[in-house]
Design a protein around this motif. Structure first.
Motif, PDB file in Angstrom:
ATOM      1  N   ALA A 117       3.613 -14.315-108.121  1.00  0.00           N
ATOM      2  CA  ALA A 117       4.896 -13.997-107.505  1.00  0.00           C
ATOM      3  C   ALA A 117       5.324 -12.562-107.766  1.00  0.00           C
ATOM      4  CB  ALA A 117       5.975 -14.954-108.011  1.00  0.00           C
ATOM      5  N   ALA A 118       4.872 -11.997-108.875  1.00  0.00           N
ATOM      6  CA  ALA A 118       5.294 -10.642-109.238  1.00  0.00           C
ATOM      7  C   ALA A 118       4.219  -9.598-108.993  1.00  0.00           C
ATOM      8  CB  ALA A 118       5.697 -10.622-110.711  1.00  0.00           C
ATOM      9  N   ILE A 119       3.018 -10.001-108.599  1.00  0.00           N
ATOM     10  CA  ILE A 119       1.921  -9.044-108.557  1.00  0.00           C
ATOM     11  C   ILE A 119       2.084  -8.022-107.437  1.00  0.00           C
ATOM     12  CG2 ILE A 119       0.373 -10.355-107.045  1.00  0.00           C
ATOM     13  CD1 ILE A 119      -0.541  -8.383-110.249  1.00  0.00           C
ATOM     14  N   LEU A 120       2.636  -8.411-106.298  1.00  0.00           N
ATOM     15  CA  LEU A 120       2.808  -7.458-105.195  1.00  0.00           C
ATOM     16  C   LEU A 120       3.824  -6.369-105.538  1.00  0.00           C
ATOM     17  CD1 LEU A 120       2.172  -6.440-102.399  1.00  0.00           C
ATOM     18  CD2 LEU A 120       3.809  -8.096-101.465  1.00  0.00           C
ATOM     19  N   PRO A 121       5.057  -6.713-105.948  1.00  0.00           N
ATOM     20  CA  PRO A 121       5.975  -5.638-106.345  1.00  0.00           C
ATOM     21  C   PRO A 121       5.465  -4.830-107.535  1.00  0.00           C
ATOM     22  CG  PRO A 121       6.898  -7.795-106.867  1.00  0.00           C
ATOM     23  CD  PRO A 121       5.713  -8.035-105.998  1.00  0.00           C
ATOM     24  N   LEU A 122       4.749  -5.493-108.437  1.00  0.00           N
ATOM     25  CA  LEU A 122       4.183  -4.770-109.573  1.00  0.00           C
ATOM     26  C   LEU A 122       3.142  -3.757-109.111  1.00  0.00           C
ATOM     27  CD1 LEU A 122       3.931  -4.463-112.655  1.00  0.00           C
ATOM     28  CD2 LEU A 122       2.219  -6.268-112.623  1.00  0.00           C
ATOM     29  N   TYR A 123       2.304  -4.151-108.173  1.00  0.00           N
ATOM     30  CA  TYR A 123       1.288  -3.227-107.649  1.00  0.00           C
ATOM     31  C   TYR A 123       1.955  -2.047-106.936  1.00  0.00           C
ATOM     32  CZ  TYR A 123      -2.646  -1.395-104.992  1.00  0.00           C
ATOM     33  OH  TYR A 123      -3.595  -0.569-104.449  1.00  0.00           O
ATOM     34  N   LEU A 124       2.975  -2.323-106.127  1.00  0.00           N
ATOM     35  CA  LEU A 124       3.664  -1.252-105.410  1.00  0.00           C
ATOM     36  C   LEU A 124       4.350  -0.297-106.391  1.00  0.00           C
ATOM     37  CD1 LEU A 124       5.229  -3.275-102.450  1.00  0.00           C
ATOM     38  CD2 LEU A 124       3.212  -1.793-102.409  1.00  0.00           C
ATOM     39  N   LEU A 125       4.907  -0.856-107.471  1.00  0.00           N
ATOM     40  CA  LEU A 125       5.544  -0.016-108.475  1.00  0.00           C
ATOM     41  C   LEU A 125       4.522   0.884-109.167  1.00  0.00           C
ATOM     42  CD1 LEU A 125       7.996   0.773-110.214  1.00  0.00           C
ATOM     43  CD2 LEU A 125       7.464  -1.168-111.695  1.00  0.00           C
ATOM     44  N   PHE A 127       1.631   1.758-108.029  1.00  0.00           N
ATOM     45  CA  PHE A 127       1.100   2.703-107.045  1.00  0.00           C
ATOM     46  C   PHE A 127       2.054   3.885-106.877  1.00  0.00           C
ATOM     47  CE2 PHE A 127       0.562   4.279-102.708  1.00  0.00           C
ATOM     48  CZ  PHE A 127      -0.810   4.524-102.694  1.00  0.00           C
ATOM     49  N   GLY A 128       3.356   3.598-106.835  1.00  0.00           N
ATOM     50  CA  GLY A 128       4.330   4.667-106.717  1.00  0.00           C
ATOM     51  C   GLY A 128       4.370   5.571-107.932  1.00  0.00           C
ATOM     52  N   LEU A 129       4.067   5.016-109.101  1.00  0.00           N
ATOM     53  CA  LEU A 129       4.051   5.811-110.333  1.00  0.00           C
ATOM     54  C   LEU A 129       2.683   6.432-110.607  1.00  0.00           C
ATOM     55  CD1 LEU A 129       6.081   3.402-112.652  1.00  0.00           C
ATOM     56  CD2 LEU A 129       6.897   5.507-111.588  1.00  0.00           C
ATOM     57  N   ASP A 130       1.727   6.225-109.690  1.00  0.00           N
ATOM     58  CA  ASP A 130       0.376   6.760-109.823  1.00  0.00           C
ATOM     59  C   ASP A 130      -0.299   6.247-111.108  1.00  0.00           C
ATOM     60  OD1 ASP A 130      -1.845   8.195-109.006  1.00  0.00           O
ATOM     61  OD2 ASP A 130      -1.226  10.056-109.996  1.00  0.00           O
ATOM     62  N   GLY A 137      -1.048   2.025-117.417  1.00  0.00           N
ATOM     63  CA  GLY A 137      -0.358   1.246-116.401  1.00  0.00           C
ATOM     64  C   GLY A 137      -0.438  -0.243-116.675  1.00  0.00           C
ATOM     65  N   VAL A 138      -1.612  -0.712-117.094  1.00  0.00           N
ATOM     66  CA  VAL A 138      -1.774  -2.134-117.446  1.00  0.00           C
ATOM     67  C   VAL A 138      -0.974  -2.453-118.698  1.00  0.00           C
ATOM     68  CG1 VAL A 138      -3.441  -3.931-118.011  1.00  0.00           C
ATOM     69  CG2 VAL A 138      -4.042  -2.171-116.358  1.00  0.00           C
ATOM     70  N   TRP A 139      -0.962  -1.538-119.664  1.00  0.00           N
ATOM     71  CA  TRP A 139      -0.139  -1.741-120.863  1.00  0.00           C
ATOM     72  C   TRP A 139       1.317  -2.002-120.486  1.00  0.00           C
ATOM     73  CZ3 TRP A 139      -2.003   3.072-124.124  1.00  0.00           C
ATOM     74  CH2 TRP A 139      -3.243   2.761-124.713  1.00  0.00           C
ATOM     75  N   LEU A 140       1.868  -1.131-119.658  1.00  0.00           N
ATOM     76  CA  LEU A 140       3.275  -1.249-119.300  1.00  0.00           C
ATOM     77  C   LEU A 140       3.535  -2.527-118.493  1.00  0.00           C
ATOM     78  CD1 LEU A 140       4.071   2.462-118.354  1.00  0.00           C
ATOM     79  CD2 LEU A 140       4.728   1.239-120.430  1.00  0.00           C
TER      80      LEU A 140
END
Length: 273
Positions: A117-125, A127-130, A137-140
């Motif tokens: 349920a959270a993976i799509l917004p997490l991926y977009l976030l 991606f936006g933060l490069d 990124g995985v840590w955060l």
């Protein structure tokens, strides 16, 4: 013991035994299959051999994947502890309107909005933060999912510390950070151990987040690598999967053994009464 109470006890023991067998069968497969020359989905020992482990360690990506798993687990848990300890201290000592409601809503949302349920917004976030294909990124991402529960648990440990301890330190000129570092943290170390063990287990077994955020094969952790074990026909290679599953499980078992030896799983927050 009257017949009715005896019947209830027998029924309870029988039900508990069935549940135990249900959970024990996969563990038996994990014990027998790695040493089976031709493992199947049945948990039966036959043709004992160590050749399955040799096949696993002949791969060049096994040790790097285990190292990546350790790296991800240590990094994510370090972030969780570094943020959760001061956050729980602040929420425990500072009262503001709606504090308890905020804590329960935070815990509820972190339990409901997880995984797919959270993976799509997490991926977009990310991606936006490069931060795609980066360990930090995985840590955060992993730490953010564990923080609400960690703060909630540590707050209970912090609440049990008498305020007089900190007030005595303030009399001698200690700041809030010094009180946290020298008084609160040493007392809530069992709580930090709880968070550490729980966090490592969560990160160690997480497949979805590293699979989505890490694109390079050399950065894949062990949970992702396990899904690549297949033979030439694309079928699951049970010999390699079973052996690697046992290897993959050992660090967590050693962690539980160490914590049990150190604390005995008797964790107490604050001051023992």
């Amino acid at each position: 013991m009257n017949p009715r109470a005896l019947a209830k006890r027998v029924a309870f023991v029988g039900f508990a035994s069935l549940i135990g067998v249900f959970f024990a069968v996969p563990m038996l497969w994990l014990v027998f299959a790695p040493f089976n020359g031709k493992p199947t989905l049945r948990a039966t020992p036959s043709n004992p051999t160590f050749d399955n482990f040799r096949r696993v360690f002949e791969r060049d990506d096994v040790l790097p994947a285990l190292r990546n798993s350790i790296f991800l687990a240590v990094g994510a848990v370090a972030i969780v502890i570094a943020v959760a300890a001061p956050a729980s201290y602040a929420l425990s000592r500072i009262r503001f309107p709606g504090r308890d409601v905020f804590l329960y809503v935070l815990l509820l949302l972190s339990s409901v909005i997880t995984g797919a349920a959270a993976i799509l917004p997490l991926y977009l976030l990310m991606f936006g933060l490069d931060m795609i294909d980066t360990f930090h990124g995985v840590w955060l991402a992993l730490a953010g999912g564990m923080l609400p529960t960690s703060i909630f648990i540590l707050k209970d440990f912090t609440d049990s510390i008498p305020r007089s301890y900190e007030e005595s330190a303030r009399v001698f000129g200690a700041s809030s950070f010094q009180a946290l570092r020298h008084i609160v943290i040493p007392v809530i170390r069992p709580g930090l151990a709880v968070i550490g063990v729980w966090g490592i287990v969560q990160v160690w077994g997480n497949f979805l987040v590293p699979f989505i955020l890490l694109r390079s094969a050399d950065k894949s952790p062990a949970a992702v690598l396990m899904y690549s074990f297949a033979d030439e026909a694309g079928r699951a290679d049970l010999r390699s999967i079973s052996a690697f599953a046992l290897i993959y499980t050992l660090p967590i078992l050693l962690l539980y053994w160490f914590v049990n030896k150190r604390y005995g799983f008797r964790f107490h927050g604050g001051i023992k009464r």
